[in-house]
Structure formats: structure tokens, C-alpha cells
Design an enzyme around this catalytic site. Structure first.
Site, PDB file in Angstrom:
ATOM      1  N   HIS A 194       1.125  -1.067   0.441  1.00 16.59           N
ATOM      2  CA  HIS A 194      -0.134   0.285   0.340  1.00 16.59           C
ATOM      3  C   HIS A 194       1.210   0.709  -0.347  1.00 16.59           C
ATOM      4  CE1 HIS A 194      -3.825  -2.147   1.033  1.00 16.59           C
ATOM      5  NE2 HIS A 194      -3.879  -1.837  -0.206  1.00 16.59           N
ATOM      6  N   GLU A 435      -7.894 -13.032 -21.274  1.00 15.78           N
ATOM      7  CA  GLU A 435      -6.224 -13.080 -20.844  1.00 15.78           C
ATOM      8  C   GLU A 435      -5.623 -14.155 -20.851  1.00 15.78           C
ATOM      9  OE1 GLU A 435      -7.235 -10.914 -17.358  1.00 15.78           O
ATOM     10  OE2 GLU A 435      -9.386 -11.706 -16.633  1.00 15.78           O
ATOM     11  N   ASP A 459      -2.085 -11.103 -17.497  1.00 18.92           N
ATOM     12  CA  ASP A 459      -2.985 -12.240 -17.009  1.00 18.92           C
ATOM     13  C   ASP A 459      -2.122 -12.886 -18.752  1.00 18.92           C
ATOM     14  OD1 ASP A 459      -3.912 -12.639 -14.343  1.00 18.92           O
ATOM     15  OD2 ASP A 459      -5.325 -11.781 -15.362  1.00 18.92           O
ATOM     16  N   CYS A 506      -7.343  -3.402 -21.845  1.00 17.02           N
ATOM     17  CA  CYS A 506      -6.571  -3.164 -20.664  1.00 17.02           C
ATOM     18  C   CYS A 506      -5.408  -2.493 -19.320  1.00 17.02           C
ATOM     19  CB  CYS A 506      -8.716  -2.989 -20.073  1.00 17.02           C
ATOM     20  SG  CYS A 506      -8.451  -4.559 -20.078  1.00 17.02           S
TER      21      CYS A 506
END
Ligand code: PEP
Ligand code: MG
Length: 574
Positions: A194, A435, A459, A506
């Protein structure tokens, strides 16, 4: 004698170059165990609860500030911290230590937090491992409050500096005044933490996971943080520093110039235009995406609405989120992806089996077909929202046509139920993500069933090259510019266009300004990426003709290795 030059290597976690003085964060205060008298045990537990309440207020304030200044995804980090703070197991263990060990609340809280973090860190699952950092972060906040040193009063630089630390937690970074941080260098941590996400959204160059950093750097040393290459240069000589500073200034200038042009379309010099869209995780991400030049949303990763919470979002909550995005886009297209859980993403409220190979397991559409109650609720919300805007819906991790047939059957059932109940709705334009190599190779077989295809290169790369996208040891193999991946993309684009349908990309490759011309040359209709990358990708598309892009794509496709592809692309951009 001058200070000697050194270089420490780590992982580039946020791109860009920062130069400036180092500010080394002191380590965290040590917490001593103190034995307390039996009679004050209850008072000590009350002190713990008062600190928990103060921590709650601090976190709520941080969440609100992150939402105002950074965005919904960053604010969600602190919403997750709030949930962890209320985790009954964490509170119970701390209370138990105070009672059984008759000890001070600081020590009990620290020990409880460390134990739970260690248990999470031992689970072979990247998502849960990353949550271990969050538990320690939350626990340290309570300890700091108990010891009278609030985290907000952490030492801070008094002039703009590069923050150097063993470990900075997400909340440490959020506490800093943005104008006082030039960059971040951390001895521990990974690009998926994070702290790294925050550094990226604040536009701070960052290098994480750099062993030996703290032995090499003192406050006041001059540093270069190279977030592209993952290196920290300590006390470069004047000439080297001047070169880096010039590079940094040139990048800043270019970023400003490109931002000014970001509303222009992405059209080649001979007028071939592609759509440029944004990848988002929350409704609040739409506005900054439009400001960055997005013409729509090419990927709304809905799983962020489901993660880090104790129960799934209701149909109404989802309906509100999807229609809010559609309204904010005012007729522009939004492609919403159904829940993509599994792999490295888990839902605390959904019973998921332990899998030996989670990326090859019950993930994406497979999991949705398995847990149909979750899927049907999402579909109801999506079909209802589709009546209100330009919504397209796509399904992730598709590997076989029979999955799409099953999905269509469920969609039709949901639609019939809504119609029977008299609820306004519309079946949206439906598509699949390509993917998985099986879907790429047999894409023609899917085209009778769907209206569009969006290629997920992240992926597609990991499955084509058999290189786990979360494993740093094989990161150099997982290059999306590998000719094997490019040939699969080329095949998909050709087949989809021949069928007169729409194809976008994408995955992260779409946001790489070096790769974008190749994708344009392969003939894609759309490139969708993180909003911050849009101005540069648009500029890259505008820099060449469609004929050149096609030639480039042909050359790239016929290379033998990703390295050769990158050399070809470098010659073009040089
Ligand atoms: C992809 O795999 O390229 C993709 C866009 O999906 P995600 O990164 O969310 O798996
Ligand atoms: Mg994916």
C-alpha cells in the site's frame, strides 16, 4: 574529505527521478513490558479502549483527507484500517494479555498486533501477506497513542527532502505534507504494498526493498532516487548530480506540456484515431480520469467495491455505484468488469478453498459461476444501471466458450426476473476479457456469443509465459512485449475486426507509451490505462503515422525475444 558515492539497489515502486537531501526517519520507539498491579488491570483495559477510540477518530480523519486529496482507492486503505482496528480478535488478544500477563496496554497491543501480522504473513498468499503490514500499521497507531506520541507528531523534515526509512507504512506517508517530500527510499517493502500505491498516486518517485540502505545513508546526504531503475545513488559528484537534476527537470516540463494537450484525440499523423480510456476502481476516479483526457472508462475493476469489508455490497449499493459512474461519464462508454476475485485477491466474507495454484484455480468468471448468489446480485445491479447510461459489461478470466454460454443463460434469467417484477433494466452490450491463451487462440468461437473483446495483457502475459505476475524472481520473464504475447494479440485483433466487432486493450501494456504504437499498428480500437498515463500515451500515438505503426507492429511480431522487440522500439523512439 568529501562524502563517498554509493549506490544501493532495490525495486522501482513508483516511476520518476527525485534528487535532494535525505531525511532518515528514526526507528519506531521500543515498547517495554511493565507489570501492573491487579487492581489497575480494568483501568488499563479502559485506557486501551480510549486509545482505540482515538485511533478510530484519527483514521476517519485520514480517510476523509485521502478521499479529498488523493482519491477513492487511497481512502479505501484507511477504511480497511478502520475495519482492522475493530477486528474482535485483535482487541480480544490485547485485552487477554493485559489480564493474563498483568502488563501495560502498550506492550499487550504491540504483541497482539505482531502475532496476528505474523500469522497473516505466514500464509502463502500475496494479498493476505500485504494485509500483515496493515495490521502492524493499525496496531502501531494504537501503541503510539497509548504512549502519548501520536503518529501525526512523527518527526518530519523541515525542508523538502527524500524520506529514507526502514519501513514506511501507508499511514506514515499520508501524514506527510506533500510539499515536503521529494521521493521515498525504503529498506523493506515491495512494489505491490500500500505504501507503493500511495507513492504512485502522489506522483512520488520511490524505491522499495533496498537492503543496506540504512547503513549507507545519513540525514543530509544528497540522494538520487531513480524509481524507473530501482536504484538509490548516495552523494553523487557534482557533475553526476547535475545530469540527474536536468533529467528530472526535463521530465517535469514534458509532463506539464503533455497535460496541456491531453484533451486532444489520440490520432496518428495520418488521422487514424484510437479511443483512449481510463481504468478505474471507484466512482470517484471518474473525475480525475476525465481531467487527464480519458474519453471513457475501458475497465472498471468492480472488485474494489467488494474488498476490505466484512460483508458484500448490496444490490442497491452496487446499483448506486454503477449508475453514478455512468452518470458522471454523461453518455461516454463505461466498460464494467464483473467481480474478478481469486488469484491474489480474496474476499473475507466468501468461503474460498485453499488452492495450490490460485491463479490457475477458481478465479474471475469461474468463481462467479461457482458462487452464483454473488454473481446474480451483481448482474441485477448492472442490468438496472444499464437502463441509465452507456454501460458495457465484460467477464474476466474466460477460457472456454461453454463458460460464456452459461453466463448468457444466467444473464437472461436475471433479465426475465427483473422484467417479471416490473423493474426497469436493459441487457447491456456484453463482452469477454481475453487474458487466457485458450481464449486468444480460439477467439473466433466466442464471437457469435459476445459483442466485444478487451485484452488483459497482464494475465495474458503470465499465462503465456508461465511466469506468476506476483513473483519478483520471474518478473524479467513476464514481459508483455514478448513476441508470443504480441502474436496472440495480433490474432485476436484480426479475428474480432473481421467479425466487425470491437476490440480494446485494458492491461498495463496499453499504458506503456513505448508499446502503445505497436498496439495501434495491430489495429486495436481502444487503449485503456491508469489515468496518469493518458497524456503520454496520447502523445505517443500522435507521434507517428498509422502506416509506420503497422510496420512497427509487423517487425515487433516477427522478433524472437522481448529484448529484440524492445530494441526495435528503442530505435523508433530514439
Ligand atoms: C489484465 O489481466 O491485464 C487485467 C486488466 O486485469 P487485472 O490486472 O485486473 O487482472
Ligand atoms: Mg486480469
Amino acid at each position: 574529505m568529501g562524502k563517498s558515492r554509493m549506490r544501493v539497489c532495490g525495486h522501482g515502486a513508483s516511476r520518476g527521478v527525485a534528487t535532494g537531501p535525505a531525511f532518515v526517519m528514526p526507528g519506531r520507539p521500543s515498547v517495554e513490558k511493565r507489570v501492573i498491579a491487579e487492581e489497575v488491570v480494568e483501568a488499563e483495559i479502559a485506557r486501551l479502549h480510549a486509545a482505540l477510540q482515538d485511533a478510530r477518530e484519527e483514521l476517519e480523519a485520514l480517510r476523509d483527507r485521502a478521499e479529498r486529496e488523493l482519491g477513492a482507492e487511497e481512502a479505501a486503505i484507511f477504511s480497511a484500517h478502520l475495519l482492522m482496528l475493530e477486528d474482535p480478535e485483535l482487541v480480544h488478544r490485547a485485552e487477554q494479555y493485559i489480564r493474563t500477563e498483568r502488563c501495560n496496554a502498550e506492550w499487550a497491543q504491540k504483541r497482539a498486533g505482531e502475532e496476528i501480522a505474523a500469522e497473516l504473513a505466514a500464509i502463502p498468499d500475496d494479498y493476505l501477506r500485504a494485509r500483515a503490514d496493515d495490521v502492524r500499521d493499525v496496531s502501531m497507531r494504537v501503541v503510539s497513542l497509548l504512549s502519548g506520541v501520536p503518529r501525526a507528531a512523527l518527526s518530519k523534515p523541515d525542508q523538502p527532502a527524500i524520506i529514507v526509512a526502514d519501513e514506511l507504512l501507508a499511514s506514515d506517508i499520508a501524514h506527510f505534507d506533500r510539499s515536503m517530500i521529494l521521493g521515498i527510499a525504503m529498506q523493506t517493502g515491495s512494489p505491490t504494498s500500500h505504501a507503493a500505491i500511495l507513492a504512485r498516486s502522489m506522483g512520488l518517485p520511490a524505491v522499495l526493498g533496498a537492503p543496506g540502505l540504512l547503513d549507507a545513508v545519513r540525514t543530509g546526504d544528497v540522494l538520487v532516487v531513480n524509481g524507473d531503475a530501482g536504484e538509490v545513488i548516495i552523494n553523487p559528484d557534482a557533475a553526476e548530480l547535475a545530469t540527474w537534476e536536468e533529467q528530472r527537470r526535463a521530465r517535469d516540463r514534458r509532463r506539464q506540456e503533455l497535460q496541456a494537450l491531453s484533451a486532444l484525440p489520440a490520432a496518428t499523423t495520418d488521422g487514424h484515431a484510437v479511443e483512449v480510456a481510463a481504468n478505474i476502481g471507484f466512482p470517484a476516479d471518474v473525475e480525475p480520469a476525465l481531467a487527464a483526457g480519458a474519453e471513457g472508462v475501458g475497465l472498471f475493476r468492480t472488485e474494489f467495491l467488494f474488498l476490505d469489508r466484512a460483508a458484500p455490497p448490496s444490490e442497491e449499493e452496487q446499483f448506486a455505484a454503477y449508475s453514478q459512474v455512468a452518470r458522471a461519464l454523461a453518455g461516454r462508454k463505461v466498460i464494467i468488469r464483473t467481480l474478478d476475485i481469486g488469484g491474489d485477491k480474496h474476499l473475507p466474507w466468501l468461503a474460498q478453498e485453499n488452492e495450490a495454484n490460485p491463479f490457475l484455480g477458481l478465479r474471475g468468471a469461474r468463481l462467479c459461476l461457482w458462487h452464483q448468489e454473488v454473481f446474480r446480485t451483481q448482474l441485477r445491479a448492472l442490468l438496472r444501471a444499464s437502463a441509465e447510461g452507456n454501460i458495457w459489461v465484460m467477464f474476466p478470466m474466460i477460457s472456454d466458450v461453454k463458460e460464456v454460454l452459461e453466463i448468457r443463460r444466467v444473464v437472461n434469467e436475471v433479465s426475465d426476473q427483473l422484467a417479471a417484477a416490473g423493474v426497469p433494466h436493459r441487457v447491456p452490450t456484453l463482452g469477454i476479457m481475453v487474458e487466457v491463451p485458450s481464449a486468444a487462440l480460439t477467439v473466433e468461437a466466442f464471437l457469435d456469443e459476445v459483442d466485444f473483446v478487451s485484452i488483459g495483457t497482464n494475465d495474458l502475459t503470465q499465462y503465456t509465459l508461465a511466469a506468476d505476475r506476483t513473483n519478483a524472481s520471474v518478473a524479467s520473464l513476464a514481459d508483455p512485449l514478448h513476441p508470443a504475447v504480441l502474436r496472440l494479440i495480433a490474432h485476436v485483433v484480426e479475428a474480432v475486426r473481421q467479425a466487425g466487432k470491437w476490440v480494446g486493450v485494458c492491461g498495463d501494456l496499453a499504458g506503456d507509451p513505448v508499446a502503445a504504437p505497436v498496439l495501434v499498428g495491430l489495429g486495436v480500437d481502444e487503449l485503456s490505462m491508469a489515468a496518469s498515463l493518458i497524456p503520454e500515451v496520447k502523445a505517443a500515438v500522435r507521434s507517428l503515422s498509422f502506416a509506420d505503426a503497422r510496420r512497427l507492429a509487423l517487425r515487433a511480431k516477427s522478433c524472437r525475444t522481448a529484448g529484440e522487440v524492445r530494441e526495435v522500439l528503442q530505435q523508433v523512439t530514439a
